[in-house]
Design an enzyme around this catalytic site. Structure first.
Site, PDB file in Angstrom:
ATOM      1  CB  SER A 124      -0.823   0.067   1.282  1.00 26.40           C
ATOM      2  OG  SER A 124      -1.519   1.378   1.379  1.00 26.40           O
ATOM      3  CE1 TYR A 148      -3.377  -2.196   5.753  1.00 25.91           C
ATOM      4  CE2 TYR A 148      -3.006   0.342   5.801  1.00 25.91           C
ATOM      5  CZ  TYR A 148      -3.353  -1.006   4.958  1.00 25.91           C
ATOM      6  OH  TYR A 148      -3.183  -0.996   3.541  1.00 25.91           O
ATOM      7  CE  LYS A 152      -1.266  -4.205   3.365  1.00 21.94           C
ATOM      8  NZ  LYS A 152      -1.590  -5.316   2.668  1.00 21.94           N
TER       9      LYS A 152
END
Ligand code: UD1
Length: 338
Positions: A124, A148, A152
Protein backbone atom coordinates in the site's frame (compact mmCIF):
# COMPACT_ATOMS: atom_id res chain seq x y z
CA UNK A 1 -1.12 -21.13 -15.15
CA UNK A 2 -2.89 -22.00 -11.88
CA UNK A 3 -2.90 -19.00 -9.56
CA UNK A 4 -3.95 -19.03 -5.92
CA UNK A 5 -5.76 -15.88 -4.78
CA UNK A 6 -5.74 -15.60 -1.00
CA UNK A 7 -8.60 -13.30 -0.06
CA UNK A 8 -9.94 -13.86 -3.57
CA UNK A 9 -13.54 -13.19 -2.50
CA UNK A 10 -12.63 -9.70 -1.29
CA UNK A 11 -12.86 -6.40 -3.14
CA UNK A 12 -9.60 -6.39 -5.08
CA UNK A 13 -9.27 -10.17 -5.13
CA UNK A 14 -12.65 -10.70 -6.83
CA UNK A 15 -11.90 -8.17 -9.58
CA UNK A 16 -8.48 -9.73 -10.13
CA UNK A 17 -10.14 -13.17 -10.32
CA UNK A 18 -12.18 -12.00 -13.31
CA UNK A 19 -9.17 -10.38 -14.99
CA UNK A 20 -7.23 -13.66 -14.67
CA UNK A 21 -10.11 -15.61 -16.23
CA UNK A 22 -10.30 -13.20 -19.17
CA UNK A 23 -6.56 -13.62 -19.58
CA UNK A 24 -6.92 -17.41 -19.76
CA UNK A 25 -5.28 -18.14 -16.41
CA UNK A 26 -6.80 -20.48 -13.82
CA UNK A 27 -7.50 -18.79 -10.50
CA UNK A 28 -8.27 -20.71 -7.32
CA UNK A 29 -9.71 -18.71 -4.41
CA UNK A 30 -8.66 -19.30 -0.82
CA UNK A 31 -10.78 -17.32 1.62
CA UNK A 32 -12.15 -17.61 5.14
CA UNK A 33 -14.90 -15.02 4.46
CA UNK A 34 -13.91 -13.08 7.56
CA UNK A 35 -14.38 -9.85 5.61
CA UNK A 36 -16.26 -10.99 2.50
CA UNK A 37 -19.36 -12.91 1.54
CA UNK A 38 -19.72 -16.29 -0.22
CA UNK A 39 -22.37 -14.57 -2.38
CA UNK A 40 -19.44 -13.06 -4.28
CA UNK A 41 -18.64 -16.53 -5.62
CA UNK A 42 -22.09 -16.86 -7.22
CA UNK A 43 -21.61 -13.49 -8.83
CA UNK A 44 -18.19 -14.42 -10.16
CA UNK A 45 -19.79 -17.47 -11.78
CA UNK A 46 -22.56 -15.34 -13.22
CA UNK A 47 -20.10 -12.91 -14.79
CA UNK A 48 -17.49 -15.44 -15.95
CA UNK A 49 -19.84 -18.31 -16.92
CA UNK A 50 -17.33 -20.64 -15.26
CA UNK A 51 -17.53 -22.58 -12.00
CA UNK A 52 -15.48 -20.96 -9.24
CA UNK A 53 -12.93 -23.10 -7.44
CA UNK A 54 -12.79 -21.96 -3.82
CA UNK A 55 -11.07 -23.42 -0.78
CA UNK A 56 -12.55 -22.33 2.53
CA UNK A 57 -9.88 -21.73 5.13
CA UNK A 58 -7.26 -19.48 6.62
CA UNK A 59 -3.99 -18.53 5.04
CA UNK A 60 -2.13 -19.16 8.31
CA UNK A 61 -3.21 -22.83 8.40
CA UNK A 62 0.04 -24.32 7.11
CA UNK A 63 -1.03 -27.93 6.38
CA UNK A 64 -4.23 -26.69 4.73
CA UNK A 65 -2.43 -24.20 2.47
CA UNK A 66 0.21 -26.78 1.54
CA UNK A 67 -2.53 -29.22 0.58
CA UNK A 68 -4.33 -26.56 -1.47
CA UNK A 69 -1.16 -25.65 -3.37
CA UNK A 70 -0.47 -29.30 -4.14
CA UNK A 71 -4.06 -30.28 -4.96
CA UNK A 72 -4.47 -27.46 -7.49
CA UNK A 73 -0.88 -27.54 -8.81
CA UNK A 74 -0.54 -23.85 -7.95
CA UNK A 75 2.29 -22.07 -9.80
CA UNK A 76 1.87 -18.55 -8.39
CA UNK A 77 0.14 -16.91 -5.44
CA UNK A 78 -1.43 -13.44 -5.26
CA UNK A 79 -1.76 -12.61 -1.60
CA UNK A 80 -4.68 -10.27 -0.87
CA UNK A 81 -5.81 -11.78 2.43
CA UNK A 82 -5.15 -9.34 5.24
CA UNK A 83 -6.69 -6.75 7.51
CA UNK A 84 -6.72 -3.14 6.33
CA UNK A 85 -8.62 -0.82 8.68
CA UNK A 86 -6.25 1.76 10.08
CA UNK A 87 -8.34 2.64 13.16
CA UNK A 88 -8.94 -1.00 14.04
CA UNK A 89 -5.22 -1.68 13.79
CA UNK A 90 -4.56 0.99 16.41
CA UNK A 91 -7.16 -0.55 18.74
CA UNK A 92 -6.23 -4.19 18.04
CA UNK A 93 -2.56 -4.26 17.00
CA UNK A 94 -2.02 -7.93 17.76
CA UNK A 95 -4.83 -8.91 15.41
CA UNK A 96 -3.01 -7.00 12.65
CA UNK A 97 0.42 -8.48 13.31
CA UNK A 98 -1.16 -11.92 13.52
CA UNK A 99 -3.39 -11.71 10.44
CA UNK A 100 -0.93 -9.84 8.26
CA UNK A 101 2.62 -10.69 9.35
CA UNK A 102 2.05 -14.20 10.73
CA UNK A 103 -0.36 -14.95 7.88
CA UNK A 104 2.30 -13.93 5.34
CA UNK A 105 4.98 -15.97 7.12
CA UNK A 106 2.85 -19.11 7.11
CA UNK A 107 1.94 -18.64 3.46
CA UNK A 108 5.60 -18.28 2.51
CA UNK A 109 6.44 -21.42 4.49
CA UNK A 110 3.71 -23.34 2.68
CA UNK A 111 5.01 -22.05 -0.66
CA UNK A 112 8.58 -22.95 0.24
CA UNK A 113 7.63 -26.48 1.25
CA UNK A 114 5.66 -27.11 -1.90
CA UNK A 115 8.14 -25.49 -4.28
CA UNK A 116 5.80 -22.70 -5.37
CA UNK A 117 8.03 -19.64 -5.49
CA UNK A 118 6.14 -16.92 -7.33
CA UNK A 119 4.29 -14.33 -5.25
CA UNK A 120 2.48 -11.06 -5.89
CA UNK A 121 1.89 -9.13 -2.68
CA UNK A 122 -0.67 -6.38 -1.98
CA UNK A 123 1.23 -3.57 -0.34
CA UNK A 124 0.00 0.00 0.00
CA UNK A 125 0.98 3.61 -0.48
CA UNK A 126 0.57 3.77 3.28
CA UNK A 127 4.26 2.70 3.46
CA UNK A 128 5.24 6.22 2.32
CA UNK A 129 3.77 7.79 5.48
CA UNK A 130 3.67 11.56 5.02
CA UNK A 131 5.61 12.03 1.77
CA UNK A 132 7.99 14.99 1.54
CA UNK A 133 6.75 15.74 -1.98
CA UNK A 134 4.61 14.39 -4.79
CA UNK A 135 4.55 12.48 -7.07
CA UNK A 136 5.89 9.63 -4.96
CA UNK A 137 8.56 7.41 -6.48
CA UNK A 138 9.32 3.93 -5.18
CA UNK A 139 12.65 5.02 -3.70
CA UNK A 140 11.03 7.51 -1.29
CA UNK A 141 11.76 6.72 2.37
CA UNK A 142 9.18 4.51 4.04
CA UNK A 143 7.55 5.10 7.40
CA UNK A 144 4.44 4.17 9.31
CA UNK A 145 1.98 5.84 11.65
CA UNK A 146 -0.14 2.86 12.67
CA UNK A 147 0.16 -0.94 13.08
CA UNK A 148 -1.58 -1.62 9.76
CA UNK A 149 1.05 0.41 7.91
CA UNK A 150 3.79 -1.23 9.94
CA UNK A 151 2.63 -4.72 8.91
CA UNK A 152 2.95 -3.75 5.23
CA UNK A 153 6.44 -2.42 5.82
CA UNK A 154 7.55 -5.50 7.78
CA UNK A 155 6.19 -7.83 5.09
CA UNK A 156 7.98 -5.92 2.32
CA UNK A 157 11.24 -6.37 4.27
CA UNK A 158 10.52 -10.06 4.85
CA UNK A 159 10.06 -10.63 1.13
CA UNK A 160 13.33 -8.90 0.28
CA UNK A 161 15.19 -10.90 2.95
CA UNK A 162 13.77 -14.16 1.65
CA UNK A 163 14.57 -13.38 -1.97
CA UNK A 164 18.13 -12.36 -1.00
CA UNK A 165 18.55 -15.71 0.74
CA UNK A 166 17.08 -17.75 -2.10
CA UNK A 167 17.09 -16.21 -5.56
CA UNK A 168 14.70 -18.82 -6.93
CA UNK A 169 11.86 -16.73 -5.44
CA UNK A 170 10.06 -14.36 -7.78
CA UNK A 171 8.17 -11.63 -6.01
CA UNK A 172 6.26 -8.49 -6.92
CA UNK A 173 5.39 -5.93 -4.27
CA UNK A 174 2.50 -3.79 -5.53
CA UNK A 175 1.92 -0.55 -3.66
CA UNK A 176 -1.73 0.31 -4.25
CA UNK A 177 -2.80 3.92 -4.08
CA UNK A 178 -6.57 4.42 -3.52
CA UNK A 179 -8.57 1.63 -5.18
CA UNK A 180 -12.16 2.63 -6.00
CA UNK A 181 -14.91 1.77 -8.49
CA UNK A 182 -16.44 -1.59 -9.25
CA UNK A 183 -16.87 -4.16 -12.00
CA UNK A 184 -18.87 -2.63 -14.90
CA UNK A 185 -21.52 -5.37 -14.49
CA UNK A 186 -22.49 -3.76 -11.17
CA UNK A 187 -22.47 -7.25 -9.61
CA UNK A 188 -19.31 -6.99 -7.52
CA UNK A 189 -17.74 -4.05 -5.74
CA UNK A 190 -16.56 -2.82 -2.38
CA UNK A 191 -18.79 -3.97 0.44
CA UNK A 192 -17.68 -2.32 3.68
CA UNK A 193 -19.01 -3.70 6.94
CA UNK A 194 -20.43 -0.83 9.02
CA UNK A 195 -19.77 2.84 8.25
CA UNK A 196 -17.16 3.10 5.48
CA UNK A 197 -13.77 4.51 6.47
CA UNK A 198 -12.84 5.38 2.90
CA UNK A 199 -14.11 8.28 0.86
CA UNK A 200 -15.75 6.77 -2.25
CA UNK A 201 -17.93 4.17 -0.47
CA UNK A 202 -19.02 6.85 1.99
CA UNK A 203 -19.98 9.23 -0.82
CA UNK A 204 -21.91 6.41 -2.52
CA UNK A 205 -23.90 5.74 0.65
CA UNK A 206 -24.71 9.45 1.00
CA UNK A 207 -25.86 9.52 -2.64
CA UNK A 208 -28.40 6.73 -1.96
CA UNK A 209 -29.42 8.49 1.27
CA UNK A 210 -28.23 5.61 3.41
CA UNK A 211 -26.21 8.27 5.28
CA UNK A 212 -27.27 11.90 5.62
CA UNK A 213 -24.07 13.81 4.97
CA UNK A 214 -20.40 13.40 4.10
CA UNK A 215 -17.88 14.68 6.62
CA UNK A 216 -14.99 16.23 4.72
CA UNK A 217 -11.97 15.93 6.99
CA UNK A 218 -10.01 19.16 6.64
CA UNK A 219 -10.38 22.16 4.32
CA UNK A 220 -7.13 23.85 5.31
CA UNK A 221 -4.58 21.57 3.65
CA UNK A 222 -2.00 23.16 1.34
CA UNK A 223 -3.91 21.92 -1.74
CA UNK A 224 -5.81 23.92 -4.41
CA UNK A 225 -9.18 23.71 -2.60
CA UNK A 226 -7.88 22.91 0.88
CA UNK A 227 -9.13 19.29 0.94
CA UNK A 228 -6.95 16.16 0.81
CA UNK A 229 -5.63 14.99 -2.55
CA UNK A 230 -5.34 11.28 -3.41
CA UNK A 231 -4.53 9.07 -6.38
CA UNK A 232 -7.77 7.14 -6.96
CA UNK A 233 -7.34 4.12 -9.19
CA UNK A 234 -10.09 2.04 -10.77
CA UNK A 235 -10.13 -1.46 -9.30
CA UNK A 236 -10.33 -2.83 -12.87
CA UNK A 237 -7.01 -1.15 -13.71
CA UNK A 238 -5.57 -2.45 -10.47
CA UNK A 239 -6.66 -5.98 -11.39
CA UNK A 240 -4.81 -5.66 -14.71
CA UNK A 241 -1.72 -4.56 -12.81
CA UNK A 242 -1.58 -7.99 -11.13
CA UNK A 243 -1.52 -9.75 -14.47
CA UNK A 244 1.22 -7.43 -15.69
CA UNK A 245 3.17 -8.20 -12.51
CA UNK A 246 2.87 -11.96 -13.03
CA UNK A 247 4.17 -11.53 -16.56
CA UNK A 248 7.05 -9.31 -15.43
CA UNK A 249 8.16 -11.94 -12.92
CA UNK A 250 9.27 -14.18 -15.75
CA UNK A 251 12.26 -11.82 -16.06
CA UNK A 252 12.69 -10.39 -12.55
CA UNK A 253 13.63 -11.74 -9.12
CA UNK A 254 11.91 -9.13 -6.99
CA UNK A 255 10.35 -5.79 -7.84
CA UNK A 256 8.37 -3.09 -6.10
CA UNK A 257 6.08 -0.76 -8.02
CA UNK A 258 3.40 1.83 -7.39
CA UNK A 259 -0.03 1.11 -8.84
CA UNK A 260 -1.71 4.47 -9.23
CA UNK A 261 -2.77 6.80 -12.03
CA UNK A 262 -0.24 9.54 -11.31
CA UNK A 263 -3.06 12.07 -11.00
CA UNK A 264 -4.36 13.46 -7.70
CA UNK A 265 -7.96 14.54 -7.02
CA UNK A 266 -9.22 16.46 -4.02
CA UNK A 267 -12.13 15.31 -1.87
CA UNK A 268 -14.34 18.02 -3.40
CA UNK A 269 -13.37 17.00 -6.94
CA UNK A 270 -14.42 13.44 -6.13
CA UNK A 271 -17.71 14.66 -4.67
CA UNK A 272 -18.44 16.68 -7.84
CA UNK A 273 -17.50 13.77 -10.13
CA UNK A 274 -19.75 11.43 -8.16
CA UNK A 275 -22.64 13.89 -8.37
CA UNK A 276 -22.16 14.07 -12.15
CA UNK A 277 -22.04 10.28 -12.51
CA UNK A 278 -25.03 9.60 -10.28
CA UNK A 279 -27.24 12.62 -10.89
CA UNK A 280 -27.65 12.75 -7.09
CA UNK A 281 -26.53 15.44 -4.73
CA UNK A 282 -23.95 14.62 -2.09
CA UNK A 283 -24.31 17.06 0.82
CA UNK A 284 -21.15 17.60 2.83
CA UNK A 285 -19.83 19.51 5.79
CA UNK A 286 -16.28 20.43 6.71
CA UNK A 287 -14.87 18.80 9.81
CA UNK A 288 -11.43 18.96 11.45
CA UNK A 289 -8.61 16.98 9.85
CA UNK A 290 -8.62 13.21 10.50
CA UNK A 291 -5.68 12.06 12.60
CA UNK A 292 -2.93 10.53 10.53
CA UNK A 293 -4.14 11.94 7.18
CA UNK A 294 -1.68 13.51 4.79
CA UNK A 295 -2.34 16.51 2.51
CA UNK A 296 -1.39 14.96 -0.81
CA UNK A 297 -0.53 11.47 -1.99
CA UNK A 298 -0.15 10.50 -5.62
CA UNK A 299 2.10 8.14 -7.48
CA UNK A 300 4.88 8.41 -9.92
CA UNK A 301 3.84 5.80 -12.46
CA UNK A 302 7.06 5.65 -14.48
CA UNK A 303 8.47 2.49 -12.89
CA UNK A 304 5.26 0.49 -13.30
CA UNK A 305 5.24 1.49 -16.95
CA UNK A 306 8.89 0.55 -17.36
CA UNK A 307 8.90 -2.76 -15.45
CA UNK A 308 5.34 -3.98 -16.02
CA UNK A 309 4.43 -2.21 -19.24
CA UNK A 310 1.27 -1.24 -17.37
CA UNK A 311 -0.54 2.02 -16.88
CA UNK A 312 -4.01 2.88 -15.66
CA UNK A 313 -6.60 3.55 -18.38
CA UNK A 314 -9.79 4.53 -16.59
CA UNK A 315 -10.57 8.06 -15.39
CA UNK A 316 -12.36 9.42 -12.35
CA UNK A 317 -15.69 9.59 -14.20
CA UNK A 318 -15.53 5.82 -14.94
CA UNK A 319 -14.58 5.13 -11.32
CA UNK A 320 -17.63 7.06 -10.09
CA UNK A 321 -19.99 5.64 -12.74
CA UNK A 322 -19.03 2.06 -11.85
CA UNK A 323 -19.10 2.68 -8.09
CA UNK A 324 -22.55 4.18 -8.54
CA UNK A 325 -23.86 1.25 -10.65
CA UNK A 326 -22.73 -1.11 -7.90
CA UNK A 327 -24.14 1.00 -5.08
CA UNK A 328 -27.57 1.57 -6.59
CA UNK A 329 -27.90 -2.05 -7.72
CA UNK A 330 -27.20 -4.56 -5.03
CA UNK A 331 -24.97 -2.21 -3.09
CA UNK A 332 -24.21 -4.69 -0.43
CA UNK A 333 -23.62 -8.38 -1.01
CA UNK A 334 -24.05 -9.58 2.54
CA UNK A 335 -27.26 -7.72 3.25
CA UNK A 336 -28.95 -7.72 -0.15
CA UNK A 337 -32.00 -9.63 -1.19
CA UNK A 338 -30.43 -10.20 -4.59
C1 UD1 B 1 -6.79 5.22 3.90
C2 UD1 B 1 -5.86 4.82 5.02
C3 UD1 B 1 -4.63 4.20 4.42
C4 UD1 B 1 -5.01 2.99 3.58
C5 UD1 B 1 -6.00 3.43 2.52
C6 UD1 B 1 -6.46 2.24 1.70
C7 UD1 B 1 -6.33 6.31 6.91
C8 UD1 B 1 -5.80 7.43 7.73
N1 UD1 B 1 -5.55 5.97 5.85
O1 UD1 B 1 -6.09 6.12 3.07
O2 UD1 B 1 -3.71 3.81 5.43
O3 UD1 B 1 -3.89 2.43 2.98
O4 UD1 B 1 -7.12 4.07 3.14
O5 UD1 B 1 -7.73 1.82 1.94
O6 UD1 B 1 -7.35 5.75 7.18
N2 UD1 B 1 -12.17 11.57 3.59
C9 UD1 B 1 -13.18 12.44 3.97
N3 UD1 B 1 -14.32 11.90 4.51
C10 UD1 B 1 -14.50 10.57 4.70
C11 UD1 B 1 -13.47 9.69 4.29
C12 UD1 B 1 -12.32 10.23 3.76
O7 UD1 B 1 -13.06 13.66 3.83
O8 UD1 B 1 -15.56 10.17 5.21
C13 UD1 B 1 -10.97 12.13 2.96
C14 UD1 B 1 -9.68 11.83 3.70
O9 UD1 B 1 -9.43 12.80 4.67
C15 UD1 B 1 -8.67 11.83 2.53
C16 UD1 B 1 -9.48 11.30 1.34
O10 UD1 B 1 -10.85 11.53 1.69
O11 UD1 B 1 -8.26 13.13 2.23
C17 UD1 B 1 -9.29 9.83 1.08
O12 UD1 B 1 -9.53 9.11 2.28
P1 UD1 B 1 -9.58 7.50 2.31
O13 UD1 B 1 -10.48 7.01 1.25
O14 UD1 B 1 -9.88 7.09 3.72
O15 UD1 B 1 -8.11 7.07 1.90
P2 UD1 B 1 -6.69 7.46 2.54
O16 UD1 B 1 -6.82 8.40 3.65
O17 UD1 B 1 -5.82 7.88 1.41
Amino acid sequence: MNVLLTGGAGYIGSHTYLALIVYGLKPVILDDFSNSSPTVLERLELISHKPVVCELGNVADLPFVEAVIQRHKIQAVIHFAGSKAVGESVALPLRYYDNNVVGMTRLLQAMEKTGCRTLVFSSSATVYGDPAKVPITEIFPRSHTNPYGHTKLVIEDMLYALQAADSSWKMAVLRYFNPVGAHPSGLIGEDPQGPPNNLMPYIAQVAVQQRPILNVYGNDYPTPDGTGVRDYIHVQDLAQGHIAALQALTSHGILTVNLGTGRGYSVLEVVKAFERASGKSVPYQFMPRRAGDVAQCYASTALAKQLLGWEAQLDLDSMCADAWRWQKGSGNVSGSAW
